[in-house]
Design a protein around this motif. Structure first.
Motif, PDB file in Angstrom:
ATOM      1  N   ALA A  78     -12.344 -22.717  19.172  1.00  0.00           N
ATOM      2  CA  ALA A  78     -13.642 -22.026  19.106  1.00  0.00           C
ATOM      3  C   ALA A  78     -13.423 -20.529  18.947  1.00  0.00           C
ATOM      4  O   ALA A  78     -12.455 -19.964  19.454  1.00  0.00           O
ATOM      5  CB  ALA A  78     -14.453 -22.308  20.371  1.00  0.00           C
ATOM      6  N   ASP A  79     -14.345 -19.903  18.229  1.00  0.00           N
ATOM      7  CA  ASP A  79     -14.357 -18.440  18.105  1.00  0.00           C
ATOM      8  C   ASP A  79     -15.268 -17.870  19.190  1.00  0.00           C
ATOM      9  O   ASP A  79     -16.471 -18.122  19.206  1.00  0.00           O
ATOM     10  CB  ASP A  79     -14.875 -18.026  16.721  1.00  0.00           C
ATOM     11  CG  ASP A  79     -13.913 -18.394  15.605  1.00  0.00           C
ATOM     12  OD1 ASP A  79     -12.696 -18.395  15.855  1.00  0.00           O
ATOM     13  OD2 ASP A  79     -14.375 -18.696  14.493  1.00  0.00           O
ATOM     14  N   TRP A  80     -14.650 -17.119  20.091  1.00  0.00           N
ATOM     15  CA  TRP A  80     -15.404 -16.529  21.206  1.00  0.00           C
ATOM     16  C   TRP A  80     -15.769 -15.088  20.875  1.00  0.00           C
ATOM     17  O   TRP A  80     -14.918 -14.287  20.500  1.00  0.00           O
ATOM     18  CB  TRP A  80     -14.575 -16.570  22.490  1.00  0.00           C
ATOM     19  CG  TRP A  80     -14.291 -17.953  22.974  1.00  0.00           C
ATOM     20  CD1 TRP A  80     -13.269 -18.767  22.593  1.00  0.00           C
ATOM     21  CD2 TRP A  80     -15.050 -18.688  23.935  1.00  0.00           C
ATOM     22  NE1 TRP A  80     -13.322 -19.968  23.253  1.00  0.00           N
ATOM     23  CE2 TRP A  80     -14.412 -19.950  24.091  1.00  0.00           C
ATOM     24  CE3 TRP A  80     -16.188 -18.412  24.701  1.00  0.00           C
ATOM     25  CZ2 TRP A  80     -14.884 -20.920  24.965  1.00  0.00           C
ATOM     26  CZ3 TRP A  80     -16.654 -19.384  25.575  1.00  0.00           C
ATOM     27  CH2 TRP A  80     -16.006 -20.619  25.702  1.00  0.00           C
ATOM     28  N   GLU A 173      -8.608 -21.230  27.132  1.00  0.00           N
ATOM     29  CA  GLU A 173      -7.679 -21.726  26.121  1.00  0.00           C
ATOM     30  C   GLU A 173      -7.885 -23.231  25.998  1.00  0.00           C
ATOM     31  O   GLU A 173      -7.386 -24.012  26.798  1.00  0.00           O
ATOM     32  CB  GLU A 173      -6.238 -21.395  26.504  1.00  0.00           C
ATOM     33  CG  GLU A 173      -5.956 -19.898  26.556  1.00  0.00           C
ATOM     34  CD  GLU A 173      -4.509 -19.594  26.890  1.00  0.00           C
ATOM     35  OE1 GLU A 173      -3.729 -20.556  27.041  1.00  0.00           O
ATOM     36  OE2 GLU A 173      -4.162 -18.411  26.998  1.00  0.00           O
ATOM     37  N   ILE A 174      -8.643 -23.599  24.980  1.00  0.00           N
ATOM     38  CA  ILE A 174      -9.028 -24.997  24.809  1.00  0.00           C
ATOM     39  C   ILE A 174      -8.376 -25.552  23.557  1.00  0.00           C
ATOM     40  O   ILE A 174      -8.450 -24.950  22.485  1.00  0.00           O
ATOM     41  CB  ILE A 174     -10.561 -25.141  24.709  1.00  0.00           C
ATOM     42  CG1 ILE A 174     -11.222 -24.587  25.975  1.00  0.00           C
ATOM     43  CG2 ILE A 174     -10.952 -26.599  24.493  1.00  0.00           C
ATOM     44  CD1 ILE A 174     -12.741 -24.570  25.900  1.00  0.00           C
ATOM     45  N   GLU A 175      -7.736 -26.717  23.704  1.00  0.00           N
ATOM     46  CA  GLU A 175      -7.173 -27.434  22.571  1.00  0.00           C
ATOM     47  C   GLU A 175      -7.873 -28.788  22.466  1.00  0.00           C
ATOM     48  O   GLU A 175      -7.991 -29.505  23.457  1.00  0.00           O
ATOM     49  CB  GLU A 175      -5.667 -27.629  22.741  1.00  0.00           C
ATOM     50  CG  GLU A 175      -4.881 -26.327  22.745  1.00  0.00           C
ATOM     51  CD  GLU A 175      -3.395 -26.554  22.879  1.00  0.00           C
ATOM     52  OE1 GLU A 175      -2.989 -27.730  23.002  1.00  0.00           O
ATOM     53  OE2 GLU A 175      -2.631 -25.570  22.856  1.00  0.00           O
ATOM     54  N   ALA A 176      -8.325 -29.113  21.291  1.00  0.00           N
ATOM     55  CA  ALA A 176      -9.047 -30.369  21.087  1.00  0.00           C
ATOM     56  C   ALA A 176      -8.672 -30.941  19.728  1.00  0.00           C
ATOM     57  O   ALA A 176      -8.338 -30.204  18.793  1.00  0.00           O
ATOM     58  CB  ALA A 176     -10.551 -30.149  21.179  1.00  0.00           C
ATOM     59  N   LEU A 182     -14.066 -30.745  21.629  1.00  0.00           N
ATOM     60  CA  LEU A 182     -14.152 -29.308  21.895  1.00  0.00           C
ATOM     61  C   LEU A 182     -15.502 -28.954  22.496  1.00  0.00           C
ATOM     62  O   LEU A 182     -15.589 -28.186  23.472  1.00  0.00           O
ATOM     63  CB  LEU A 182     -13.916 -28.535  20.605  1.00  0.00           C
ATOM     64  CG  LEU A 182     -13.980 -27.006  20.698  1.00  0.00           C
ATOM     65  CD1 LEU A 182     -12.952 -26.479  21.673  1.00  0.00           C
ATOM     66  CD2 LEU A 182     -13.788 -26.380  19.316  1.00  0.00           C
ATOM     67  N   GLN A 183     -16.582 -29.495  21.936  1.00  0.00           N
ATOM     68  CA  GLN A 183     -17.917 -29.209  22.447  1.00  0.00           C
ATOM     69  C   GLN A 183     -18.075 -29.692  23.888  1.00  0.00           C
ATOM     70  O   GLN A 183     -18.656 -28.999  24.732  1.00  0.00           O
ATOM     71  CB  GLN A 183     -18.954 -29.887  21.555  1.00  0.00           C
ATOM     72  CG  GLN A 183     -20.402 -29.595  21.934  1.00  0.00           C
ATOM     73  CD  GLN A 183     -20.790 -28.160  21.590  1.00  0.00           C
ATOM     74  OE1 GLN A 183     -21.043 -27.839  20.431  1.00  0.00           O
ATOM     75  NE2 GLN A 183     -20.850 -27.301  22.588  1.00  0.00           N
ATOM     76  N   GLU A 184     -17.535 -30.865  24.175  1.00  0.00           N
ATOM     77  CA  GLU A 184     -17.646 -31.411  25.532  1.00  0.00           C
ATOM     78  C   GLU A 184     -16.868 -30.561  26.534  1.00  0.00           C
ATOM     79  O   GLU A 184     -17.340 -30.308  27.648  1.00  0.00           O
ATOM     80  CB  GLU A 184     -17.125 -32.850  25.544  1.00  0.00           C
ATOM     81  CG  GLU A 184     -17.234 -33.524  26.911  1.00  0.00           C
ATOM     82  CD  GLU A 184     -16.725 -34.949  26.906  1.00  0.00           C
ATOM     83  OE1 GLU A 184     -16.756 -35.594  27.971  1.00  0.00           O
ATOM     84  OE2 GLU A 184     -16.277 -35.418  25.836  1.00  0.00           O
ATOM     85  N   THR A 185     -15.685 -30.100  26.131  1.00  0.00           N
ATOM     86  CA  THR A 185     -14.875 -29.271  27.032  1.00  0.00           C
ATOM     87  C   THR A 185     -15.578 -27.953  27.340  1.00  0.00           C
ATOM     88  O   THR A 185     -15.571 -27.482  28.488  1.00  0.00           O
ATOM     89  CB  THR A 185     -13.502 -29.005  26.403  1.00  0.00           C
ATOM     90  OG1 THR A 185     -12.864 -30.252  26.073  1.00  0.00           O
ATOM     91  CG2 THR A 185     -12.613 -28.237  27.365  1.00  0.00           C
TER      92      THR A 185
END
Length: 302
Positions: A78-80, A173-176, A182-185
């Motif tokens: 994701a772009d934060w 730091e999310i990896e999916a 990704l949306q759920e995390t």
């Protein structure tokens, strides 16, 4: 002539007995299913039983040492970006009155807050009236203020200027492997009240006019103008619909099939040896009783 005949028969017997003797000697080394007598059929069974057991460790190397099949996978991220929640108020108030700036944050990922207070002067009722005021700052959770205190509230008399409160919630730091994962995390971050949702709620900056002090004139009735600003900044929650999700592709697995080499290098020779020994034992088993008897007679004649 008799001597020549005997020699021919002996050579023929030796040529038949040699492979039989070699096959039996090799077969005697196979430990499993071994028989005390030299019955070819029992020895063949022992050869193959032992060979099967010996090849199992080599075949087990296939799943243990071979790499996963090569495949292409997606890595979603994701772009934060930051966003700010702000309220700015300019107001002239009399003694005992208060001006407020309130920001309500209903999301997590807070980075910090900035607040500004400017006293822009009072009305000219008195010649030497000196305004007095109280500045108060309130946060939903304890934060570190510039004076070194850690609390939900901070106050100071006759303070003006700009200051900030830092929370510095780190970017997750999310990896999916999929956009749904990704949306759920990201959605599940809302349950993290200790870090991600820290500071969520109402932020309040207020200034109270405590009256004016002076020698000449009606200072008690002096009105004072204040300009205040409160800004809270946080990480905006990315959304797929807003184009905040991206992915890269990478290749995983593949490599040298070590397990295959080990399995073939260990089991194939064992199988070939077992097959050769089996052929030798079968040939020895097909020697008829008459041929054996003839061989015995020729030996006696010698």
């Amino acid at each position: 002539m008799a001597e020549e005949t005997v020699e021919a028969e002996l050579v023929d017997i030796a040529s038949k007995e040699a492979p039989r003797s070699l096959a039996i000697r090799i077969a005697s080394f196979y430990p499993l299913g071994k028989s005390p007598d030299q019955d070819p059929s029992k020895m063949i069974r022992a050869v193959w039983l032992s060979t099967i057991v010996f090849t199992i460790p080599f075949l087990a190397a296939l799943p243990l040492l071979n790499p996963e099949p090569e495949q292409e996978v997606e890595n979603w991220y994701a772009d934060w970006v930051t966003q700010s929640w702000s309220q700015e108020v300019g107001q002239t108030i009399s003694s005992g009155s208060r001006v407020e700036a309130m920001v309500t944050v209903d999301q997590g990922g807070l980075i910090g807050a900035n607040y500004t207070v400017e006293m822009q002067g009072g009305s000219t009722i008195g010649l030497d009236c000196d305004p007095q005021w109280l500045v108060e700052m309130r946060a939903p959770d304890p934060v570190n203020y510039s004076d070194g205190t850690n609390n939900t509230a901070w106050s100071a008399e006759n303070w003006e200027g700009s200051d900030s409160v830092s929370i510095d919630t780190p970017v997750p730091e999310i990896e999916a492997s999929t956009s749904d994962e990704l949306q759920e995390t990201i959605f599940n971050l809302r349950s993290d009240t200790q870090v991600w949702m820290y500071g969520k709620g109402e932020w309040l900056l207020s200034v109270t006019n405590q009256g004016s002090e002076g020698t000449f004139g009606n200072c008690g009735g002096q009105q004072v103008t204040f300009f205040i600003n409160l800004t809270v900044t946080n990480w905006r929650e990315p959304r797929f619909a807003d184009g905040d999700f991206n992915f890269t592709t990478s290749t995983v697995g593949g490599g040298t099939p070590v397990g295959t080499f080990v399995a073939l290098g260990g089991s194939v020779p064992l199988l070939l040896i077992a097959a050769a020994v089996t052929i030798g034992l079968r040939k020895s088993d097909t020697v008829s009783p008459k041929e054996r008897a003839d061989g015995d007679e020729n030996v006696v004649e010698d």
